[in-house]
Design a protein around this motif. Structure first.
Motif, PDB file in Angstrom:
ATOM      1  N   LEU A 343      10.803   2.613  -7.942  1.00 36.56           N
ATOM      2  CA  LEU A 343      10.934   1.842  -9.170  1.00 36.56           C
ATOM      3  C   LEU A 343      10.504   0.391  -8.986  1.00 36.56           C
ATOM      4  CD1 LEU A 343      14.311   3.271 -10.554  1.00 36.56           C
ATOM      5  CD2 LEU A 343      11.989   4.158 -10.784  1.00 36.56           C
ATOM      6  N   ASN A 344       9.825   0.093  -7.879  1.00 35.51           N
ATOM      7  CA  ASN A 344       9.203  -1.213  -7.726  1.00 35.51           C
ATOM      8  C   ASN A 344       7.931  -1.266  -8.566  1.00 35.51           C
ATOM      9  OD1 ASN A 344      11.052  -2.226  -5.874  1.00 35.51           O
ATOM     10  ND2 ASN A 344       9.843  -1.633  -4.091  1.00 35.51           N
ATOM     11  N   SER A 345       7.619  -2.455  -9.054  1.00 36.47           N
ATOM     12  CA  SER A 345       6.379  -2.659  -9.796  1.00 36.47           C
ATOM     13  C   SER A 345       5.483  -3.602  -8.997  1.00 36.47           C
ATOM     14  CB  SER A 345       6.667  -3.238 -11.180  1.00 36.47           C
ATOM     15  OG  SER A 345       5.476  -3.351 -11.932  1.00 36.47           O
ATOM     16  N   TYR A 346       4.219  -3.217  -8.842  1.00 35.09           N
ATOM     17  CA  TYR A 346       3.282  -3.988  -8.030  1.00 35.09           C
ATOM     18  C   TYR A 346       2.007  -4.279  -8.813  1.00 35.09           C
ATOM     19  CZ  TYR A 346       5.997  -1.664  -4.265  1.00 35.09           C
ATOM     20  OH  TYR A 346       6.980  -1.162  -3.466  1.00 35.09           O
ATOM     21  N   PRO A 347       1.508  -5.517  -8.770  1.00 37.80           N
ATOM     22  CA  PRO A 347       0.151  -5.760  -9.279  1.00 37.80           C
ATOM     23  C   PRO A 347      -0.855  -5.132  -8.320  1.00 37.80           C
ATOM     24  CG  PRO A 347       1.433  -7.800  -9.064  1.00 37.80           C
ATOM     25  CD  PRO A 347       2.170  -6.744  -8.324  1.00 37.80           C
ATOM     26  N   THR A 348      -1.853  -4.468  -8.848  1.00 32.13           N
ATOM     27  CA  THR A 348      -2.834  -3.792  -7.997  1.00 32.13           C
ATOM     28  C   THR A 348      -4.219  -4.428  -8.072  1.00 32.13           C
ATOM     29  OG1 THR A 348      -3.308  -2.174  -9.725  1.00 32.13           O
ATOM     30  CG2 THR A 348      -1.593  -1.607  -8.133  1.00 32.13           C
ATOM     31  N   THR A 349      -4.386  -5.453  -8.907  1.00 26.92           N
ATOM     32  CA  THR A 349      -5.618  -6.249  -8.904  1.00 26.92           C
ATOM     33  C   THR A 349      -5.223  -7.718  -8.863  1.00 26.92           C
ATOM     34  OG1 THR A 349      -5.805  -6.413 -11.320  1.00 26.92           O
ATOM     35  CG2 THR A 349      -6.852  -4.514 -10.263  1.00 26.92           C
ATOM     36  N   TRP A 350      -6.082  -8.518  -8.246  1.00 31.33           N
ATOM     37  CA  TRP A 350      -5.815  -9.954  -8.127  1.00 31.33           C
ATOM     38  C   TRP A 350      -7.116 -10.723  -8.319  1.00 31.33           C
ATOM     39  CZ3 TRP A 350      -1.013 -12.214  -7.163  1.00 31.33           C
ATOM     40  CH2 TRP A 350       0.034 -11.315  -6.910  1.00 31.33           C
ATOM     41  N   ARG A 351      -6.976 -11.869  -8.962  1.00 29.74           N
ATOM     42  CA  ARG A 351      -8.063 -12.840  -9.014  1.00 29.74           C
ATOM     43  C   ARG A 351      -7.722 -13.948  -8.031  1.00 29.74           C
ATOM     44  NH1 ARG A 351     -13.056 -12.904 -11.044  1.00 29.74           N
ATOM     45  NH2 ARG A 351     -12.752 -15.147 -11.249  1.00 29.74           N
ATOM     46  N   VAL A 352      -8.646 -14.219  -7.122  1.00 31.52           N
ATOM     47  CA  VAL A 352      -8.482 -15.297  -6.143  1.00 31.52           C
ATOM     48  C   VAL A 352      -9.515 -16.357  -6.472  1.00 31.52           C
ATOM     49  CG1 VAL A 352      -8.475 -15.919  -3.696  1.00 31.52           C
ATOM     50  CG2 VAL A 352      -7.705 -13.637  -4.405  1.00 31.52           C
ATOM     51  N   ASP A 353      -9.043 -17.505  -6.933  1.00 35.62           N
ATOM     52  CA  ASP A 353      -9.944 -18.578  -7.345  1.00 35.62           C
ATOM     53  C   ASP A 353      -9.624 -19.841  -6.555  1.00 35.62           C
ATOM     54  OD1 ASP A 353     -11.544 -17.421  -9.536  1.00 35.62           O
ATOM     55  OD2 ASP A 353      -9.590 -17.170 -10.495  1.00 35.62           O
ATOM     56  N   ALA A 354     -10.638 -20.389  -5.905  1.00 31.73           N
ATOM     57  CA  ALA A 354     -10.526 -21.661  -5.188  1.00 31.73           C
ATOM     58  C   ALA A 354     -11.774 -22.474  -5.506  1.00 31.73           C
ATOM     59  CB  ALA A 354     -10.389 -21.424  -3.691  1.00 31.73           C
TER      60      ALA A 354
END
Length: 785
Positions: A343-354
């Protein structure tokens, strides 16, 4: 996507980036790996020698075989040397690995711990955990066995005192190689891995304090801040051999990363403030042009203060020649996935901006179902093989690597945890009862699939209004969802993956929703789940028709779940129909009421008959349905005979306990907040008293009150329509004479007695822990629905 094993020094710094403050620029990576050192902390190997506290050694590897098949491997060793109040030290160790194959979406995990790790799990729940789960964990660990999927290490753990050399019970070995690299050997029943890892870049020191909890004045880490030291080798060349019984070894090559971390290992002390909750995200990427990207962010929540803090996201870029550059970054999460197992919720996509470094990447998990249990803990994390694409310094780049998302490990509130299933359950309900008139879905609900020769479209919209809208009115305001959880967890605790059976969660919820719709008509209830009852919005006729129709959706779901298994389908139908008969029999007794038998009890002072009558009603009305959903999961998992009977009896008793505590909560809703118009209560205070119901605490009071006082209380209840003052008077009397305490004790005793024959029939795993905790919660919960 193929990555080069040896990076070429193409460009040492992206535009706008800067070397880390105080770090001399390391030499290009053409020298001997043995010469690599930490920028300011001495030789790498000196840091890796085991020391007191909590220490971990972690590798992530992306590999390919000769056919181009992708494999991801994560390996972790964890040692914890924890001082205890008696002056001795608790030694605990754990190791494990994860093997991910993106093409086949296969994900396998192994987790091992020693006896100290089992004891640590029991001690770790001493503070900050929901009491029901804490008690269940301690009970599960009492026999010295780890909670599966963790296994007990088959041999002792040895750690060299003068160099990096770990032997975790003959299961996993880690040592430094003569060339300055590392040698890893992993052994399990179904596979063996032999890996040689050679550093291609220098070690990168990480911040000395990674996760300050609550910051005190002056900027020093506050309570429960964790001082730690760590370094990362962002790129290693990897040669691996993968062996399985009866098959020739598979040779693989690729790249990997290595992280060493050392921190404090103290347990919370008795009387100390509750420990904080930590969460972190970490992304390690190997880009095709030789650059490595390490992105991280962390957060802590202090439950005692109700405050949250965290480190701002950061990115470390390691150039092809090993030069390190730290830049300010932004991490944005997307596409959450809820694990039906934890029942954990995880983001599976990420935007990495620098922008400072001209870095913009989209990072995506190769597939969602990549969750592993934590070592020496009861939580879980997303450990996922990922791909990345975007831009670095104005040029398109691609790469691969690993994503780690670890939410807070403690379950502080059992209700909140199981409520996490709502999202999954609601999505499945919407699939059956769509938001808008969809001809195929409405036709299936109407029993018109496959479609008849005559046009269905002309009735799609009115049928949606008549059959779908009333159900969604109530289902959209879902309750706690513990019935759905019971069905899913019953499968998981028997070792069956519940993912293909997600519709089972909707089935349990729809059964409950249907019974509430009809019950509210029969009781003329004005409200349900904080909104007007269905019959108040759509009319009694529509409510009765829609409620009874929702019972029939069972067949639609089961046909989909088991299209080619008529034998198990028949067993499910039998379990369902038995549950429905029990539920309706219980409702019949509830409508009839228990006045006659209560009158006899008041006259005689003997509560035997009235208590048995109320218990039977609760077992049938509430326990019967809960038994049914528990049996659904059991049957789908292949249970029969003694195991199926014990599972059914246990869940029936959980329903009984829940209803007894529901009767008690009705009284406490009145007593706990008298005169507080802003109190958050789930129902009208004293509803049962005002409706003249014979509840379990009232029946329990028969032998606890003087007969004259019992007669007075009974007259107030029997007359129905008591005002608030009279309801408070009854509640105070039932609490004061010990009737509510006796009722809760009976609920707990019933759950314990039902668990006793079931426990030896089940494996000790995380789901049996939660199912046991569900019974304890039902018997001892403090808030009503």
């Amino acid at each position: 996507m193929a990555l080069e094993a040896t990076p070429e020094a193409r460009e040492t710094m992206p535009s706008g980036a800067r070397p880390a403050s105080g770090d001399p620029a390391p030499a290009p990576s053409t020298g001997s790996p043995a010469s690599f050192g930490l920028p300011s902390s001495g030789r790498r190997g000196a840091h890796e020698v085991p020391r007191p506290g909590r220490e971990s050694w972690r590798f992530t590897v992306n590999l390919r075989d000769a056919r181009g098949e992708e494999h991801g491997l994560m390996v972790a060793f964890l040692a914890r040397r924890t001082p205890r109040s008696g002056g001795d030290v608790l030694l605990s160790h754990g190791c494990g690995w994860t093997h991910s194959m993106p093409r086949s979406r296969t994900y396998q995990t192994c987790a091992w711990r020693d006896a100290g790790g089992v004891e640590l799990a029991s001690l770790d729940v001493s503070q900050g955990w929901d009491p029901s789960i804490a008690e269940s964990v301690r009970e599960a660990c009492a026999g010295g066995r780890p909670i599966a999927p963790d296994r007990l290490l088959p041999g002792p753990v040895t750690l060299a005192s003068d160099r990096l050399r770990l032997d975790f019970g003959g299961v996993a070995d880690l040592s430094t190689a003569d060339d300055g690299g590392y040698h890893l050997v992993l052994r399990d029943d179904h596979e063996t891995w032999d890996l040689r890892l050679r550093p291609l870049k220098p070690a990168v020191a990480e911040p000395a304090v990674a996760e300050p909890a609550v910051t005190e004045p002056g900027g020093e880490p506050g309570r429960d801040g964790e001082a730690r030291e760590a370094f990362l080798v962002s790129r290693l060349a990897v040669d691996a051999a993968w062996t399985r019984p009866g098959r020739p070894p598979v040779r693989l090559t690729g790249v990997g990363s290595y992280e060493w971390v050392h921190g404090a290992g103290e347990l919370p002390q008795d009387g100390a403030s509750p420990p904080v909750d930590r969460a972190h995200t970490r992304i390690v990427l190997h880009l095709e042009d030789g650059w490595d990207v390490v992105a991280r962010q962390s957060a802590v929540h202090d439950p005692a203060e109700g405050t949250a803090a965290g480190r701002p996201p950061s990115v470390t870029l390691v150039a092809p020649d090993g030069t390190r550059h730290d830049v300010v970054a932004r991490l944005d999460a997307g596409e959450p996935w809820t694990s039906i197992r934890t029942l954990n919720s995880y983001p599976t996509t990420w935007r990495v901006d620098a922008p400072q470094a001209g870095l913009a990447l989209r990072v995506s998990a190769c597939f969602q179902e990549q969750e592993r249990p934590l070592l020496l803990g009861l939580g879980a994390s997303l450990e996922a093989v990922v791909t990345a694409e975007g831009e670095l310094h104005g040029r398109p780049v691609r790469g691969e690597g690993w994503l780690e998302v670890e939410p807070p490990g403690r379950i502080r509130d059992f209700e909140q945890r199981i409520e996490s299933l709502r999202e999954v359950t609601h999505a499945e309900v919407v699939r059956l009862y769509p938001d808008s008139p969809e001809p195929d879905s409405v036709a299936a609900l109407a029993g018109l699939a496959p479609r008849p020769a005559w046009p269905v479209d002309v009735v799609t919209e009115p049928l949606h209004r008549a059959l779908v809208a009333p159900v969604r009115h109530l289902a959209d305001g879902m309750g706690k969802g513990w019935r759905s959880y019971a069905a899913i967890a019953t499968m998981e605790m028997q070792g069956v993956d519940s993912q293909p059976y997600r519709a089972l969660a909707a089935l349990a919820e729809l059964m409950h929703t249907a019974s509430l719709i009809v019950d509210d008509v029969e009781d003329n209830a004005p409200m349900r789940r904080g909104r007007p009852a269905v019959h108040r919005v759509f009319g009694q006729a529509s409510a009765i028709n829609t409620g009874t129709h929702a019972y029939l959706v069972f067949d639609l779901v089961v046909r989909h779940l088991l299209p080619d298994d008529p034998e198990r389908r028949l067993r499910l139908y039998q379990a369902y129909l038995d549950g429905m008969r029990r539920n309706h029999a219980g409702q019949a007794l509830d409508i009839l009421g228990h006045h006659e038998v209560m009158e006899e009890a008041v006259a005689s002072g003997d509560a035997t008959a009235v208590l048995e009558r109320v218990r039977t009603t609760h077992r049938l009305k509430t326990g019967g349905m809960v038994r049914g959903v528990g049996e659904f999961g059991a049957v789908l998992a292949g249970a029969d005979g003694e195991l199926l009977a014990a599972i059914g009896a246990y869940f029936e008793t959980v329903g009984l306990a829940y209803q007894i505590s529901d009767d008690v909560m009705d009284l406490r809703a009145v007593l706990a907040r008298p005169g507080d118009p802003g109190a958050r209560v789930a129902r009208v205070p004293g509803e049962d008293i005002r409706e003249g119901k014979v509840t379990y605490p009232l029946a329990r009071a028969v032998t606890l009150l003087p007969q004259a006082r019992l007669r007075e209380i009974w007259e107030i209840v029997r007359s129905r329509g008591a005002d608030r003052a009279a309801a408070v008077e009854v509640a105070e009397t039932l609490v004061g004479c010990g009737a509510t305490a006796a009722a809760m004790a009976d609920a707990r005793h019933a759950v314990d007695e039902a668990w006793r024959p079931l426990q030896p029939l089940l494996p000790v795993n995380r789901h049996t822990v939660m199912i046991r905790a569900l019974g304890l919660y039902a018997a001892e919960r403090h808030q009503d629905e």
